[in-house]
Scaffold this motif. Structure first.
Motif, PDB file in Angstrom:
ATOM      1  N   ASN A 163       0.844  -1.196   0.000  1.00  0.00           N
ATOM      2  CA  ASN A 163       0.000   0.000   0.000  1.00  0.00           C
ATOM      3  C   ASN A 163       0.885   1.253   0.000  1.00  0.00           C
ATOM      4  O   ASN A 163       1.576   1.523   0.986  1.00  0.00           O
ATOM      5  CB  ASN A 163      -0.903  -0.007   1.228  1.00  0.00           C
ATOM      6  CG  ASN A 163      -1.832   1.191   1.276  1.00  0.00           C
ATOM      7  OD1 ASN A 163      -1.842   2.034   0.379  1.00  0.00           O
ATOM      8  ND2 ASN A 163      -2.614   1.286   2.340  1.00  0.00           N
ATOM      9  N   ASN A 211       0.134   4.195   0.445  1.00  0.00           N
ATOM     10  CA  ASN A 211      -0.362   5.212   1.374  1.00  0.00           C
ATOM     11  C   ASN A 211      -0.410   4.705   2.811  1.00  0.00           C
ATOM     12  O   ASN A 211      -1.025   5.336   3.671  1.00  0.00           O
ATOM     13  CB  ASN A 211      -1.758   5.672   0.943  1.00  0.00           C
ATOM     14  CG  ASN A 211      -1.748   6.292  -0.446  1.00  0.00           C
ATOM     15  OD1 ASN A 211      -1.031   7.247  -0.701  1.00  0.00           O
ATOM     16  ND2 ASN A 211      -2.532   5.726  -1.358  1.00  0.00           N
ATOM     17  N   LEU A 225       4.188   7.396  -6.577  1.00  0.00           N
ATOM     18  CA  LEU A 225       3.128   8.121  -7.276  1.00  0.00           C
ATOM     19  C   LEU A 225       2.571   7.306  -8.443  1.00  0.00           C
ATOM     20  O   LEU A 225       1.368   7.325  -8.710  1.00  0.00           O
ATOM     21  CB  LEU A 225       3.657   9.465  -7.764  1.00  0.00           C
ATOM     22  CG  LEU A 225       3.971  10.473  -6.658  1.00  0.00           C
ATOM     23  CD1 LEU A 225       4.738  11.665  -7.210  1.00  0.00           C
ATOM     24  CD2 LEU A 225       2.689  10.937  -5.971  1.00  0.00           C
ATOM     25  N   GLY A 261       0.002   4.927  -7.217  1.00  0.00           N
ATOM     26  CA  GLY A 261      -1.207   5.449  -6.581  1.00  0.00           C
ATOM     27  C   GLY A 261      -1.032   6.173  -5.272  1.00  0.00           C
ATOM     28  O   GLY A 261      -2.027   6.403  -4.565  1.00  0.00           O
ATOM     29  N   ALA A 262       0.176   6.559  -4.919  1.00  0.00           N
ATOM     30  CA  ALA A 262       0.361   7.334  -3.689  1.00  0.00           C
ATOM     31  C   ALA A 262      -0.361   8.667  -3.803  1.00  0.00           C
ATOM     32  O   ALA A 262      -0.383   9.297  -4.860  1.00  0.00           O
ATOM     33  CB  ALA A 262       1.848   7.567  -3.416  1.00  0.00           C
ATOM     34  N   LEU A 263      -0.968   9.109  -2.719  1.00  0.00           N
ATOM     35  CA  LEU A 263      -1.698  10.371  -2.684  1.00  0.00           C
ATOM     36  C   LEU A 263      -0.719  11.518  -2.478  1.00  0.00           C
ATOM     37  O   LEU A 263      -0.067  11.606  -1.438  1.00  0.00           O
ATOM     38  CB  LEU A 263      -2.736  10.351  -1.555  1.00  0.00           C
ATOM     39  CG  LEU A 263      -3.788   9.250  -1.634  1.00  0.00           C
ATOM     40  CD1 LEU A 263      -4.681   9.260  -0.407  1.00  0.00           C
ATOM     41  CD2 LEU A 263      -4.620   9.395  -2.905  1.00  0.00           C
ATOM     42  N   VAL A 264      -0.636  12.406  -3.460  1.00  0.00           N
ATOM     43  CA  VAL A 264       0.345  13.484  -3.393  1.00  0.00           C
ATOM     44  C   VAL A 264      -0.035  14.523  -2.344  1.00  0.00           C
ATOM     45  O   VAL A 264       0.818  15.297  -1.895  1.00  0.00           O
ATOM     46  CB  VAL A 264       0.507  14.148  -4.781  1.00  0.00           C
ATOM     47  CG1 VAL A 264      -0.698  15.029  -5.099  1.00  0.00           C
ATOM     48  CG2 VAL A 264       1.795  14.949  -4.871  1.00  0.00           C
ATOM     49  N   ASN A 265      -1.293  14.536  -1.925  1.00  0.00           N
ATOM     50  CA  ASN A 265      -1.740  15.490  -0.913  1.00  0.00           C
ATOM     51  C   ASN A 265      -2.091  14.803   0.408  1.00  0.00           C
ATOM     52  O   ASN A 265      -2.870  15.340   1.203  1.00  0.00           O
ATOM     53  CB  ASN A 265      -2.939  16.291  -1.420  1.00  0.00           C
ATOM     54  CG  ASN A 265      -2.548  17.283  -2.501  1.00  0.00           C
ATOM     55  OD1 ASN A 265      -1.584  18.028  -2.343  1.00  0.00           O
ATOM     56  ND2 ASN A 265      -3.280  17.289  -3.606  1.00  0.00           N
ATOM     57  N   GLN A 266      -1.514  13.637   0.658  1.00  0.00           N
ATOM     58  CA  GLN A 266      -1.739  12.972   1.938  1.00  0.00           C
ATOM     59  C   GLN A 266      -0.935  13.679   3.023  1.00  0.00           C
ATOM     60  O   GLN A 266       0.229  14.020   2.825  1.00  0.00           O
ATOM     61  CB  GLN A 266      -1.328  11.498   1.860  1.00  0.00           C
ATOM     62  CG  GLN A 266      -1.680  10.704   3.112  1.00  0.00           C
ATOM     63  CD  GLN A 266      -1.385   9.225   2.933  1.00  0.00           C
ATOM     64  OE1 GLN A 266      -0.648   8.838   2.038  1.00  0.00           O
ATOM     65  NE2 GLN A 266      -1.953   8.392   3.777  1.00  0.00           N
ATOM     66  N   SER A 316       2.200  18.083   4.166  1.00  0.00           N
ATOM     67  CA  SER A 316       2.067  17.380   2.892  1.00  0.00           C
ATOM     68  C   SER A 316       3.443  16.972   2.378  1.00  0.00           C
ATOM     69  O   SER A 316       4.472  17.511   2.817  1.00  0.00           O
ATOM     70  CB  SER A 316       1.384  18.289   1.870  1.00  0.00           C
ATOM     71  OG  SER A 316       2.240  19.376   1.532  1.00  0.00           O
ATOM     72  N   TYR A 359       6.021  16.665  -7.452  1.00  0.00           N
ATOM     73  CA  TYR A 359       4.747  16.741  -6.745  1.00  0.00           C
ATOM     74  C   TYR A 359       3.807  17.755  -7.390  1.00  0.00           C
ATOM     75  O   TYR A 359       2.589  17.525  -7.457  1.00  0.00           O
ATOM     76  CB  TYR A 359       4.977  17.089  -5.276  1.00  0.00           C
ATOM     77  CG  TYR A 359       5.806  16.065  -4.525  1.00  0.00           C
ATOM     78  CD1 TYR A 359       5.895  14.751  -4.965  1.00  0.00           C
ATOM     79  CD2 TYR A 359       6.506  16.408  -3.373  1.00  0.00           C
ATOM     80  CE1 TYR A 359       6.648  13.805  -4.283  1.00  0.00           C
ATOM     81  CE2 TYR A 359       7.264  15.477  -2.677  1.00  0.00           C
ATOM     82  CZ  TYR A 359       7.335  14.181  -3.135  1.00  0.00           C
ATOM     83  OH  TYR A 359       8.087  13.248  -2.467  1.00  0.00           O
ATOM     84  N   TYR A 409       2.059  16.306 -10.258  1.00  0.00           N
ATOM     85  CA  TYR A 409       1.000  15.379  -9.869  1.00  0.00           C
ATOM     86  C   TYR A 409      -0.149  16.079  -9.143  1.00  0.00           C
ATOM     87  O   TYR A 409      -1.020  15.424  -8.576  1.00  0.00           O
ATOM     88  CB  TYR A 409       1.565  14.259  -8.988  1.00  0.00           C
ATOM     89  CG  TYR A 409       2.089  13.075  -9.779  1.00  0.00           C
ATOM     90  CD1 TYR A 409       1.300  11.939  -9.989  1.00  0.00           C
ATOM     91  CD2 TYR A 409       3.360  13.090 -10.337  1.00  0.00           C
ATOM     92  CE1 TYR A 409       1.773  10.850 -10.707  1.00  0.00           C
ATOM     93  CE2 TYR A 409       3.847  12.009 -11.067  1.00  0.00           C
ATOM     94  CZ  TYR A 409       3.051  10.898 -11.244  1.00  0.00           C
ATOM     95  OH  TYR A 409       3.517   9.820 -11.964  1.00  0.00           O
TER      96      TYR A 409
END
Length: 461
Positions: free
Chosen positions: A176, A178, A204, A207-212, A220, A237, A240
């Motif tokens: 995962n 994230n 990325l 599927g990593a969330l760039v705004n996590q 961030s 970043y 993305y």
């Protein structure tokens, strides 16, 4: 050796496998019995092959031979030891002696050595060291790719230690991107060096969330990259869709983080590139963060002349105050003694050229070790009323080295300045905040234009 720790021998491993098989058989029998009772409520009987596996009891290992095989990446030994799912998911336990403060041995307390247990997993150890083939073997044996052991998963370690090949392998096995550690950090938050750029790209792509955001400070990945001066990460970043305006729990943006962290002269170049990229991307130069510091306050506190100029060119306010009532000029003056080699007089001259208010004489004591800075400030006055606020702060050796300048300053106290200087003050006052660009547009000889910019001469007149 603790009750839950065992030595890796062939008989032990056989016993473990036998115990697991018996548990699985017993669980299947119970499941079959439950099915026969409630069959009328089920659309169709389920095959025993698809029943959930019983939860495993964690197994701990302190065997030095196993530790050595993992930390050295000894693939033959790893293959010999980790032959099934049980061994692949062992918890590696180490005990170290650490100094801790204890009040049990005395009324005032003492520093004592106390044994501290630390846990990790074989997968984490191998991923952190980049042993790709060993990592693949464990995964094929059933190692849980997202298992959090000792606070982190293997993907956290591979990214933090810039092991791109292991990162790719873990992601391809379903890791995962994230996953949060116990500290609330995603793998992308651990990409804090230039070498981690390939890992960030892989995260990325998978599927990593760039705004996590981190759980504690709500930072961030963009803010983390800006804090560490990682221009390539910032560019990645932003491509993305990173939110350039996001503010963390303290109200700081990525621009605040970059300007506040640019405190080392040898790293000035890369932070300048980060700030420029953020400003070109639309970052707000006026946003105040912790203690109501704007990016300009932070840049002035770090005596970073190029970032100061860049922020002012993008509309930063040279006279805004922080929560303590200090302007960027005040922050620059307080940093003079820490950045004598950084030519702080240039920061002061630049602020004055962008309309900074006259310096409060009480702040001149901060210029005690930099006569050049003091010269720029005194030349911004149309008269010198007193030297009492700073003369006592100048060390004797500095005074002796720059005696010509200090003598000229003392001589001009309550004395009229030359007409040429008064004209310079009048022109600069008239230009105001446009002084930095207005001087070049005046139809004057270059020598007079230079004079209007408060050049250093080593004495006052």
């Amino acid at each position: 050796m603790s009750r839950e720790t065992f030595v890796f021998t062939s008989s032990t491993l056989r016993a473990l496998r036998l115990q697991r098989e018996m548990l699985e058989l017993d669980e299947r029998r119970r499941a079959a019995s439950r099915q026969s009772v409630s069959r009328r409520y089920q659309p169709a009987p389920r095959s025993l092959l698809y029943l959930p596996k019983p939860s495993r009891r964690p197994q701990y290992c302190r065997d030095p031979a196993v530790h050595n095989a993992l930390y050295t990446g000894d693939l033959p030994r790893v293959r010999h030891i980790f032959k099934d799912e049980t061994t692949a998911n062992l918890i590696v336990e180490t005990v170290t002696e650490e100094l801790v403060w204890s009040t049990e041995l005395g009324s005032t307390g003492l520093w004592v050595l106390s044994p501290q247990k630390k846990h990790t997993s074989p997968l984490r150890i191998l991923a952190a060291r980049g042993y790709r083939d060993c990592v693949k073997h464990l995964l094929l044996q059933g190692a849980e790719v997202d298992a959090i052991v000792g606070g982190k998963a293997a993907l956290h370690d591979s990214c933090a230690h810039h092991r791109a090949e292991c990162t790719r392998l873990l992601l391809s096995f379903g890791a995962n991107p994230n996953m949060l550690s116990e500290e609330g950090l995603a793998p992308l938050h651990l990409c804090t060096t230039q070498e981690t750029l390939p890992c960030a790209q892989l995260l990325l792509e998978y599927g990593a969330l760039v705004n996590q955001y981190t759980q504690d400070r709500r930072a961030s990945p963009l803010q983390v990259a800006a804090k560490y001066g990682l221009d390539d990460h910032v560019k990645l970043y932003l491509c993305y869709g990173a939110n350039i305006a996001h503010r963390n729990r303290e109200g700081e943006t990525a621009l605040n983080a970059a300007c506040a962290s640019a405190d080392s002269p040898e790293e000035a170049g890369r932070y300048y590139r980060v700030v420029k990229r953020l400003l070109d991307g639309g970052a707000d130069v006026q946003v105040a963060g912790r203690k109501n510091h704007t990016p300009l306050h932070n840049a002035c506190s770090n005596c970073h002349i190029r970032i100061v100029e860049l922020l002012l060119q993008h509309g930063a306010d040279a006279n805004v105050s922080n929560c303590a009532g200090y302007t960027p000029m005040d922050c620059a003056l307080q940093a003079v003694e820490d950045y004598l080699e950084g030519e702080p007089e240039q920061v002061i001259a630049t602020l004055l050229s962008y309309g900074a208010a006259p310096v409060n004489p009480k702040m001149l004591k901060f210029c005690a070790l930099s006569p050049q800075t003091l010269e720029v400030i005194l030349n911004s006055y149309d008269r010198i009323l007193s030297c009492d606020s700073w003369v006592g702060s100048v060390p004797p050796e500095v005074w002796q080295k720059h005696q010509t300048f200090y003598d000229s300053a003392l001589w001009l106290v309550n004395q009229p300045r030359p007409l040429q200087h008064l004209a310079r003050c009048a022109v600069r006052k008239q230009l105001g905040v446009r002084c930095h660009q207005g001087i070049a547009q005046l139809k004057l000889p270059s020598s007079l234009q230079d004079y209007l910019r408060l050049p250093l001469e080593g004495y006052l007149k």
